[in-house]
Design a protein around this motif. Structure first.
Motif, short mmCIF file in Angstrom:
data_model
loop_
_atom_site.label_atom_id
_atom_site.label_comp_id
_atom_site.label_asym_id
_atom_site.label_seq_id
_atom_site.Cartn_x
_atom_site.Cartn_y
_atom_site.Cartn_z
N LEU A 31 25.83 -32.62 -30.95
CA LEU A 31 24.51 -32.41 -30.36
C LEU A 31 23.59 -31.67 -31.32
O LEU A 31 22.41 -31.98 -31.43
CB LEU A 31 24.62 -31.64 -29.05
N ARG A 32 24.14 -30.71 -32.06
CA ARG A 32 23.34 -29.98 -33.05
C ARG A 32 22.81 -30.94 -34.11
O ARG A 32 21.66 -30.87 -34.51
CB ARG A 32 24.21 -28.89 -33.68
N GLY A 33 23.65 -31.86 -34.54
CA GLY A 33 23.22 -32.87 -35.52
C GLY A 33 22.17 -33.80 -34.95
O GLY A 33 21.24 -34.21 -35.65
N MET A 34 22.28 -34.09 -33.64
CA MET A 34 21.30 -34.96 -33.01
C MET A 34 19.94 -34.28 -32.91
O MET A 34 18.92 -34.95 -32.79
CB MET A 34 21.79 -35.38 -31.62
N ILE A 35 19.91 -32.97 -32.96
CA ILE A 35 18.64 -32.23 -32.95
C ILE A 35 18.09 -32.11 -34.37
O ILE A 35 16.89 -32.28 -34.60
CB ILE A 35 18.84 -30.83 -32.36
N THR A 36 18.95 -31.83 -35.32
CA THR A 36 18.53 -31.57 -36.70
C THR A 36 17.79 -32.75 -37.31
O THR A 36 16.79 -32.55 -38.00
CB THR A 36 19.77 -31.22 -37.56
N VAL A 37 18.24 -33.95 -37.06
CA VAL A 37 17.64 -35.14 -37.68
C VAL A 37 16.22 -35.43 -37.20
O VAL A 37 15.31 -35.59 -38.01
CB VAL A 37 18.57 -36.36 -37.50
N PRO A 38 15.95 -35.48 -35.88
CA PRO A 38 14.61 -35.89 -35.46
C PRO A 38 13.53 -34.81 -35.49
O PRO A 38 12.35 -35.13 -35.40
CB PRO A 38 14.81 -36.40 -34.04
N VAL A 39 13.89 -33.53 -35.63
CA VAL A 39 12.86 -32.48 -35.60
C VAL A 39 11.77 -32.72 -36.64
O VAL A 39 10.58 -32.73 -36.30
CB VAL A 39 13.49 -31.07 -35.74
N PRO A 40 12.10 -32.95 -37.92
CA PRO A 40 11.04 -33.17 -38.89
C PRO A 40 10.21 -34.43 -38.59
O PRO A 40 9.00 -34.44 -38.81
CB PRO A 40 11.76 -33.32 -40.23
#
Length: 108
Positions: A31-40
């Motif tokens: 889930l952390r990775g799923m957040i990290t990618v789309p934020v930028p």
């Protein structure tokens, strides 16, 4: 009932002991990775919209909330704390995906 193990804890000597926390940690990292990618991506898209637009304001707030969740925070190491953190990641991931799939805020 004093001898009955809790469903959240394994009995001493249980061969499955430790698997549930490991699975939970793995899912939290996912889930952390799923957040990290789309934020930028969401923040870049929101930067192109006028600052007064509601979808832009919402996308910026969503990106800020996701970045806040990504920062390491205090944790007491208990299962409820880990579940709450994973739930926060899941909420942020869902909101970010909404902004990625529907950037203008309309209903498709």
């Amino acid at each position: 009932m004093t001898g009955t193990p809790s469903p959240l804890r394994s009995a001493p000597g249980d061969r499955h002991q430790g698997r549930a926390p490991a699975r939970g940690a793995r899912r939290t990292r996912l889930l952390r990775g799923m957040i990290t990618v789309p934020v930028p991506e969401v923040e870049t898209a929101a930067a192109g919209w006028p600052s007064g637009e509601v979808p832009a304001t919402c996308a910026r707030a969503c990106g800020g909330a996701a970045r806040t969740r990504l920062r390491p925070g205090p944790s007491d190491g208990t299962l409820p704390a880990a579940v709450a953190r994973a739930q926060g990641f899941a909420r942020s991931a869902g909101a970010l995906m909404d902004h990625c799939l529907n950037p203008g805020g309309g209903t498709g």
